[in-house]
Structures are given as structure tokens and as C-alpha cells.
Scaffold this motif. Structure first.
Motif, PDB file in Angstrom:
ATOM      1  N   ALA A 182       0.846  -1.205   0.000  1.00  0.00           N
ATOM      2  CA  ALA A 182       0.000   0.000   0.000  1.00  0.00           C
ATOM      3  C   ALA A 182       0.878   1.250   0.000  1.00  0.00           C
ATOM      4  O   ALA A 182       1.933   1.295   0.643  1.00  0.00           O
ATOM      5  N   ILE A 183       0.438   2.267  -0.737  1.00  0.00           N
ATOM      6  CA  ILE A 183       1.113   3.560  -0.752  1.00  0.00           C
ATOM      7  C   ILE A 183       0.037   4.637  -0.577  1.00  0.00           C
ATOM      8  O   ILE A 183      -1.020   4.567  -1.196  1.00  0.00           O
ATOM      9  N   THR A 184       0.303   5.589   0.313  1.00  0.00           N
ATOM     10  CA  THR A 184      -0.647   6.662   0.598  1.00  0.00           C
ATOM     11  C   THR A 184       0.040   8.008   0.438  1.00  0.00           C
ATOM     12  O   THR A 184       1.245   8.072   0.199  1.00  0.00           O
ATOM     13  N   GLN A 185      -0.729   9.059   0.575  1.00  0.00           N
ATOM     14  CA  GLN A 185      -0.235  10.432   0.496  1.00  0.00           C
ATOM     15  C   GLN A 185       0.492  10.703  -0.824  1.00  0.00           C
ATOM     16  O   GLN A 185       1.613  11.189  -0.853  1.00  0.00           O
ATOM     17  N   ILE A 186      -0.182  10.362  -1.919  1.00  0.00           N
ATOM     18  CA  ILE A 186       0.388  10.613  -3.237  1.00  0.00           C
ATOM     19  C   ILE A 186      -0.571  11.441  -4.076  1.00  0.00           C
ATOM     20  O   ILE A 186      -1.752  11.544  -3.767  1.00  0.00           O
ATOM     21  N   ASN A 187      -0.029  12.012  -5.135  1.00  0.00           N
ATOM     22  CA  ASN A 187      -0.809  12.744  -6.120  1.00  0.00           C
ATOM     23  C   ASN A 187      -0.383  12.223  -7.486  1.00  0.00           C
ATOM     24  O   ASN A 187       0.801  12.264  -7.824  1.00  0.00           O
ATOM     25  N   VAL A 188      -1.342  11.708  -8.263  1.00  0.00           N
ATOM     26  CA  VAL A 188      -1.066  11.190  -9.609  1.00  0.00           C
ATOM     27  C   VAL A 188      -1.892  12.020 -10.578  1.00  0.00           C
ATOM     28  O   VAL A 188      -3.123  12.030 -10.492  1.00  0.00           O
ATOM     29  N   GLN A 189      -1.206  12.721 -11.473  1.00  0.00           N
ATOM     30  CA  GLN A 189      -1.856  13.627 -12.417  1.00  0.00           C
ATOM     31  C   GLN A 189      -1.436  13.291 -13.845  1.00  0.00           C
ATOM     32  O   GLN A 189      -0.309  12.852 -14.069  1.00  0.00           O
ATOM     33  N   PRO A 190      -2.318  13.540 -14.820  1.00  0.00           N
ATOM     34  CA  PRO A 190      -1.903  13.389 -16.220  1.00  0.00           C
ATOM     35  C   PRO A 190      -0.733  14.316 -16.517  1.00  0.00           C
ATOM     36  O   PRO A 190      -0.705  15.448 -16.042  1.00  0.00           O
ATOM     37  N   ALA A 191       0.216  13.822 -17.278  1.00  0.00           N
ATOM     38  CA  ALA A 191       1.387  14.621 -17.648  1.00  0.00           C
ATOM     39  C   ALA A 191       1.988  14.041 -18.920  1.00  0.00           C
ATOM     40  O   ALA A 191       2.071  12.833 -19.079  1.00  0.00           O
ATOM     41  N   GLY A 192       2.397  14.882 -19.822  1.00  0.00           N
ATOM     42  CA  GLY A 192       3.074  14.409 -21.022  1.00  0.00           C
ATOM     43  C   GLY A 192       2.154  14.037 -22.161  1.00  0.00           C
ATOM     44  O   GLY A 192       2.604  13.600 -23.208  1.00  0.00           O
ATOM     45  N   GLY A 193       0.855  14.159 -21.966  1.00  0.00           N
ATOM     46  CA  GLY A 193      -0.079  13.900 -23.049  1.00  0.00           C
ATOM     47  C   GLY A 193      -0.261  12.430 -23.364  1.00  0.00           C
ATOM     48  O   GLY A 193       0.139  11.561 -22.613  1.00  0.00           O
ATOM     49  N   SER A 194      -0.885  12.182 -24.500  1.00  0.00           N
ATOM     50  CA  SER A 194      -1.176  10.822 -24.959  1.00  0.00           C
ATOM     51  C   SER A 194      -0.745  10.663 -26.402  1.00  0.00           C
ATOM     52  O   SER A 194      -0.713  11.629 -27.156  1.00  0.00           O
ATOM     53  N   THR A 212      -3.212   3.227 -27.053  1.00  0.00           N
ATOM     54  CA  THR A 212      -3.085   4.581 -26.521  1.00  0.00           C
ATOM     55  C   THR A 212      -2.138   4.542 -25.336  1.00  0.00           C
ATOM     56  O   THR A 212      -2.312   3.733 -24.423  1.00  0.00           O
ATOM     57  N   VAL A 213      -1.132   5.423 -25.345  1.00  0.00           N
ATOM     58  CA  VAL A 213      -0.183   5.541 -24.249  1.00  0.00           C
ATOM     59  C   VAL A 213      -0.396   6.913 -23.619  1.00  0.00           C
ATOM     60  O   VAL A 213      -0.288   7.933 -24.301  1.00  0.00           O
ATOM     61  N   THR A 214      -0.711   6.933 -22.319  1.00  0.00           N
ATOM     62  CA  THR A 214      -0.975   8.173 -21.609  1.00  0.00           C
ATOM     63  C   THR A 214       0.046   8.338 -20.499  1.00  0.00           C
ATOM     64  O   THR A 214       0.305   7.397 -19.743  1.00  0.00           O
ATOM     65  N   GLY A 215       0.629   9.529 -20.385  1.00  0.00           N
ATOM     66  CA  GLY A 215       1.623   9.810 -19.362  1.00  0.00           C
ATOM     67  C   GLY A 215       1.002  10.364 -18.093  1.00  0.00           C
ATOM     68  O   GLY A 215      -0.007  11.074 -18.135  1.00  0.00           O
ATOM     69  N   TYR A 216       1.613  10.044 -16.958  1.00  0.00           N
ATOM     70  CA  TYR A 216       1.197  10.529 -15.646  1.00  0.00           C
ATOM     71  C   TYR A 216       2.431  10.906 -14.838  1.00  0.00           C
ATOM     72  O   TYR A 216       3.536  10.452 -15.127  1.00  0.00           O
ATOM     73  N   LEU A 217       2.230  11.716 -13.815  1.00  0.00           N
ATOM     74  CA  LEU A 217       3.297  12.087 -12.888  1.00  0.00           C
ATOM     75  C   LEU A 217       2.835  11.779 -11.481  1.00  0.00           C
ATOM     76  O   LEU A 217       1.757  12.217 -11.067  1.00  0.00           O
ATOM     77  N   LEU A 218       3.628  11.005 -10.747  1.00  0.00           N
ATOM     78  CA  LEU A 218       3.373  10.716  -9.340  1.00  0.00           C
ATOM     79  C   LEU A 218       4.260  11.620  -8.513  1.00  0.00           C
ATOM     80  O   LEU A 218       5.464  11.722  -8.772  1.00  0.00           O
ATOM     81  N   HIS A 225      10.659  14.313  -0.738  1.00  0.00           N
ATOM     82  CA  HIS A 225       9.572  13.674  -1.483  1.00  0.00           C
ATOM     83  C   HIS A 225      10.148  12.897  -2.661  1.00  0.00           C
ATOM     84  O   HIS A 225      11.344  12.956  -2.907  1.00  0.00           O
ATOM     85  N   ILE A 226       9.282  12.165  -3.375  1.00  0.00           N
ATOM     86  CA  ILE A 226       9.702  11.491  -4.602  1.00  0.00           C
ATOM     87  C   ILE A 226       8.814  11.947  -5.750  1.00  0.00           C
ATOM     88  O   ILE A 226       7.704  12.438  -5.537  1.00  0.00           O
ATOM     89  N   GLU A 227       9.322  11.787  -6.960  1.00  0.00           N
ATOM     90  CA  GLU A 227       8.556  12.021  -8.179  1.00  0.00           C
ATOM     91  C   GLU A 227       8.884  10.912  -9.159  1.00  0.00           C
ATOM     92  O   GLU A 227      10.022  10.455  -9.229  1.00  0.00           O
ATOM     93  N   ALA A 228       7.867  10.472  -9.922  1.00  0.00           N
ATOM     94  CA  ALA A 228       8.095   9.422 -10.913  1.00  0.00           C
ATOM     95  C   ALA A 228       7.185   9.660 -12.107  1.00  0.00           C
ATOM     96  O   ALA A 228       6.005   9.989 -11.937  1.00  0.00           O
ATOM     97  N   ARG A 229       7.728   9.511 -13.284  1.00  0.00           N
ATOM     98  CA  ARG A 229       6.922   9.553 -14.515  1.00  0.00           C
ATOM     99  C   ARG A 229       6.383   8.152 -14.753  1.00  0.00           C
ATOM    100  O   ARG A 229       7.103   7.148 -14.617  1.00  0.00           O
ATOM    101  N   LEU A 230       5.111   8.091 -15.110  1.00  0.00           N
ATOM    102  CA  LEU A 230       4.432   6.811 -15.293  1.00  0.00           C
ATOM    103  C   LEU A 230       3.720   6.817 -16.654  1.00  0.00           C
ATOM    104  O   LEU A 230       3.507   7.881 -17.236  1.00  0.00           O
ATOM    105  N   LYS A 231       3.366   5.623 -17.117  1.00  0.00           N
ATOM    106  CA  LYS A 231       2.581   5.538 -18.336  1.00  0.00           C
ATOM    107  C   LYS A 231       1.549   4.436 -18.213  1.00  0.00           C
ATOM    108  O   LYS A 231       1.763   3.430 -17.523  1.00  0.00           O
ATOM    109  N   GLU A 232       0.412   4.645 -18.872  1.00  0.00           N
ATOM    110  CA  GLU A 232      -0.619   3.633 -18.985  1.00  0.00           C
ATOM    111  C   GLU A 232      -0.745   3.291 -20.455  1.00  0.00           C
ATOM    112  O   GLU A 232      -0.872   4.182 -21.290  1.00  0.00           O
ATOM    113  N   VAL A 233      -0.709   2.010 -20.770  1.00  0.00           N
ATOM    114  CA  VAL A 233      -0.860   1.560 -22.149  1.00  0.00           C
ATOM    115  C   VAL A 233      -2.182   0.807 -22.230  1.00  0.00           C
ATOM    116  O   VAL A 233      -2.400  -0.166 -21.538  1.00  0.00           O
ATOM    117  N   THR A 234      -3.087   1.317 -23.090  1.00  0.00           N
ATOM    118  CA  THR A 234      -4.385   0.655 -23.249  1.00  0.00           C
ATOM    119  C   THR A 234      -4.634   0.355 -24.707  1.00  0.00           C
ATOM    120  O   THR A 234      -4.069   0.952 -25.583  1.00  0.00           O
TER     121      THR A 234
END
Length: 113
Positions: free
Chosen positions: A36-48, A58-64, A104-113
Motif C-alpha cells: 500500500a502507498i498513501t499520500q500521493i498525487n497522480v496527475q496526467p502529464a506528457g499527453g497521450s 493509446t499511451v498516456t503519461g502521468y506524474l506521481l 519527497h519522490i517524483e516518478a513519470r508513469l505511463k498507462e498503455v491501453t
């Protein structure tokens, strides 16, 4: 805690396994650890981006971003399950420990659908 960091999710840490040829691979299935991970913010970033040549992808970018004062153990090989999505880390996880600034930490993420 700020209202920006009210999201929570599950880190999926892969187990080490081998394929039928003896090559090392990551197993994100039943053998993976779920943390489990708490106290995070995940927002769209980098477009699709979309690829419709062979199949619809479709590949969509996010920032944690973790809340100030937190340093969750999140690794480049992990995946994050949040808000019904499974996101993969792209690149390295940025870490800002004290005294270099706000912890704090930051990480770029992606979702592939």
C-alpha cells in the motif's frame, strides 16, 4: 496533509522468475509483492499518443508526486495500481531527501491501453 495528496494506491513489486529458456524476467502476477502507498498525487502529464496502424494502442503519461515529508519505497521496476489503472514507471524515480530540499519522490508513469 494537503488536499493534493489524498490519493492512495498499491505498489506492485515484481518477483524474480525465469522463462522456459532460463532468462531472468519480472513476474507481476500472483507472486508479486503488493504494498500500500498513501499520500500521493497522480496527475496526467506528457499527453497521450495513439497508434492505429496494427491495433488501437493509446499511451498516456502521468506524474506521481509524494506528499512533502514522505519518501515511499517506490522503484523503477515497480508498477502502480491507482484509480482503476495499472501504471508503469518510465525512467528513474526522482528522490529529494533532506537537506537538499523538501523531502519527497517524483516518478513519470505511463498507462498503455
Amino acid at each position: 496533509m494537503s488536499a493534493l495528496y489524498e490519493q492512495s494506491g498499491v505498489i506492485v513489486r515484481p518477483a524474480a522468475s525465469t522463462d522456459r529458456y532460463g532468462n531472468a524476467k519480472r513476474d507481476y502476477g500472483a507472486a508479486a509483492d503488493r504494498i500500500a502507498i498513501t499520500q500521493i498525487n497522480v496527475q496526467p502529464a506528457g499527453g497521450s499518443t495513439e497508434d492505429t496502424d496494427d491495433k488501437q494502442v493509446t499511451v498516456t503519461g502521468y506524474l506521481l508526486v509524494s506528499a512533502p515529508g514522505t519518501m515511499p519505497d517506490f522503484r523503477e521496476t515497480d508498477r502502480l495500481e491507482v484509480d482503476g489503472m495499472t501504471l508503469e514507471v518510465t525512467g528513474r524515480v526522482g528522490r529529494w531527501p533532506v537537506p537538499a530540499g523538501v523531502r519527497h519522490i517524483e516518478a513519470r508513469l505511463k498507462e498503455v491501453t
